[in-house]
Design a protein around this motif. Structure first.
Motif, PDB file in Angstrom:
ATOM      1  N   LYS A 194      51.274  56.966   6.430  1.00 56.04           N
ATOM      2  CA  LYS A 194      52.290  58.015   6.253  1.00 56.04           C
ATOM      3  C   LYS A 194      52.846  57.971   4.832  1.00 56.04           C
ATOM      4  O   LYS A 194      52.939  56.904   4.227  1.00 56.04           O
ATOM      5  CB  LYS A 194      53.443  57.791   7.234  1.00 56.04           C
ATOM      6  N   GLN A 242      54.935  62.219   6.611  1.00 56.43           N
ATOM      7  CA  GLN A 242      53.730  63.003   6.917  1.00 56.43           C
ATOM      8  C   GLN A 242      52.486  62.125   6.891  1.00 56.43           C
ATOM      9  O   GLN A 242      52.337  61.300   5.977  1.00 56.43           O
ATOM     10  CB  GLN A 242      53.549  64.088   5.856  1.00 56.43           C
ATOM     11  N   ASP A 244      47.526  64.935   8.216  1.00 54.28           N
ATOM     12  CA  ASP A 244      48.185  66.244   8.122  1.00 54.28           C
ATOM     13  C   ASP A 244      48.224  66.751   6.680  1.00 54.28           C
ATOM     14  O   ASP A 244      48.011  67.932   6.421  1.00 54.28           O
ATOM     15  CB  ASP A 244      49.604  66.171   8.691  1.00 54.28           C
ATOM     16  N   VAL A 245      48.499  65.810   5.747  1.00 55.34           N
ATOM     17  CA  VAL A 245      48.565  66.223   4.335  1.00 55.34           C
ATOM     18  C   VAL A 245      47.202  66.752   3.887  1.00 55.34           C
ATOM     19  O   VAL A 245      47.110  67.766   3.189  1.00 55.34           O
ATOM     20  CB  VAL A 245      49.040  65.047   3.437  1.00 55.34           C
TER      21      VAL A 245
END
Ligand code: GLV
Ligand code: MN
Ligand code: MN
Length: 426
Positions: free
Chosen positions: A162, A167, A171-172
């Motif tokens: 993360k 995040q 996802d990034v």
């Protein structure tokens, strides 16, 4: 081997690299205060687009994989032979310099440009590579692109790692237009790459002290990256007596001093340890903290030392926290193996230096590089050029253009040698 590139050619070449280094430094989230370029940010994407244009200008065949590693290929004459790779990274630590990584990316592209311009067509393909982030700034672990490439990063890792905003890397990546679900397709195996050479600034003082303009690397010290969270009890700073506190800040201080002592007292010159980040929550002068997060980055060229450090650290943290009534969570984000350069590649690099009449020093690298990852699947070598006053990861980072030019010469000659070698065991 004859020097097929006239001096004029190299002059044009270094001038071109100078402009490109300055252009890339414009993609920066801290203008006026060093260069900051964090993976998957706008500046990082702009830098990659700029470099893809350079690759395109010289007619390289460009591809990009699911994590964002970029490859520019110049086709050789024998497609049955494995390619020779060279490259580095474009991301930059907070308020860092404009040379780290960039010199190796631009140097590789420039080497391919010179080989192409000279009308030479080597047997093996030559590939200039930009790894999708080498610095651990955002996700606490270095070499994301090259780590994925050697199969040392799983989909689970992408979901667990993360950034500061909470995040996940997964996802990034998606938000930045990449495809984490295709991670397995990024992976390459032993035998698929003939050899890898990385040109890089030294980031230390050795070459400058010894007045050598080229370093050839025989080993790379590897990092162990740790995220340690210490949890105490948030309380009033004035009303809570000293003997009734569970304060994670002094506990963190004890851990930090113990880590420093361990690294200082270790006999190996390559043992180092750094706490580069301390976050105190909630972070107020009249509040005993609820929790502290620290990062620990330790390096060594000895695997035994690294193992010892980790086990000693675990014992120390357990001991300090038990005594102080503090809960803790120690996460090992990376525990990489130190790697040796391949003798055959080093020999080719040494030959190139001799033919070019460039004095060099064989040395170890205290900093890590994408080459550390690549070592697991390909014979590797590295070329260092001097860092002024040994400074790096700072806005004062500087390497004279003349040295970069010498580095590119050695790289170009060595790439040609390797690309024309049919059998590495000869
Ligand atoms: C790479 O930038 C390192 O921290 O050695
Ligand atoms: Mn760096
Ligand atoms: Mn670097």
């Amino acid at each position: 081997m004859q020097n097929k590139f006239g001096e004029r050619n190299f002059l044009d070449s270094t001038e071109r690299i100078q402009k490109q280094i300055d252009d890339l430094a414009e993609f920066n989230s801290t203008p006026g205060n060093g260069v900051t370029r964090v993976v998957y940010t706008q500046e990082d994407q702009q830098a990659k687009t700029y470099v893809k244009e350079l690759m395109n200008d010289i007619g390289l065949e460009i591809t990009e994989d699911a994590i964002g590693n970029i490859y520019g290929r110049f086709k050789g004459t024998d497609p049955t032979l494995s390619p020779i790779w060279s490259g580095s990274h474009l991301d930059a630590v907070p308020n860092g310099g404009k040379f780290d990584g960039v010199v190796g990316v631009l140097g590789a592209i420039e080497a391919l440009r010179m080989i192409k311009d000279s009308g030479l067509r080597p047997k093996r393909d030559l590939v200039a590579v930009i790894f999708a982030s080498e610095e651990p700034t955002r996700f606490g672990i270095g070499c994301l692109g090259s780590r994925a490439l050697i199969g040392d990063l799983t989909e689970k890792d992408l979901k667990t790692l993360k950034d500061q905003g909470g995040q996940s890397l997964y996802d990034v990546m998606r938000q930045s237009g990449y495809s984490p679900e295709y991670l397995p397709e990024v992976v390459m195996h032993l035998g698929e790459i003939g050899a890898f050479i990385e040109l890089h600034i030294e980031q230390g003082i050795v070459l400058e002290r010894e007045r050598k303009c080229i370093g050839l690397i025989h080993a790379i010290a590897a990092p162990t990256d740790i995220a340690l969270t210490l949890e105490g009890e948030q309380q009033h700073a004035g009303a809570t007596p000293m003997n009734l506190r569970k304060d994670p800040v002094p506990a963190a201080a004890e851990v930090i001093l113990t880590v420093e002592k361990w690294a200082k007292e270790n006999t190996s010159a390559h043992t180092v340890a750094t706490v580069g980040r301390i976050d105190v929550q909630p972070g107020s002068s009249n509040v005993i903290a609820d929790s502290v997060q620290i990062t620990i980055d330790s390096r060594d060229v000895s695997w035994e030392n690294k193992e010892l450090f980790l086990s000693e650290l675990r014992k120390t943290v357990e001991h300090i926290c038990t005594r102080r009534g503090i809960k803790y969570d120690l996460k090992v984000k990376a525990h990489d193996k130190p790697m040796q350069a391949h003798p055959f590649v080093v020999q080719k690099l040494e030959e190139s230096c001799s033919e070019l009449m460039i004095d060099y020093k064989l040395m170890a690298s205290g900093a890590y590089h994408d080459a550390l990852m690549m070592a697991k699947i390909a014979p590797f070598g590295m070329i260092f050029v001097p860092s002024k006053n040994g400074i790096s990861h700072d806005k004062r980072e500087w390497t004279d253009l003349e040295y970069i030019g010498e580095g590119v010469k050695v790289l170009t000659h060595s790439l040609l040698k390797l690309a024309n070698t049919t059998n590495f065991n000869d």
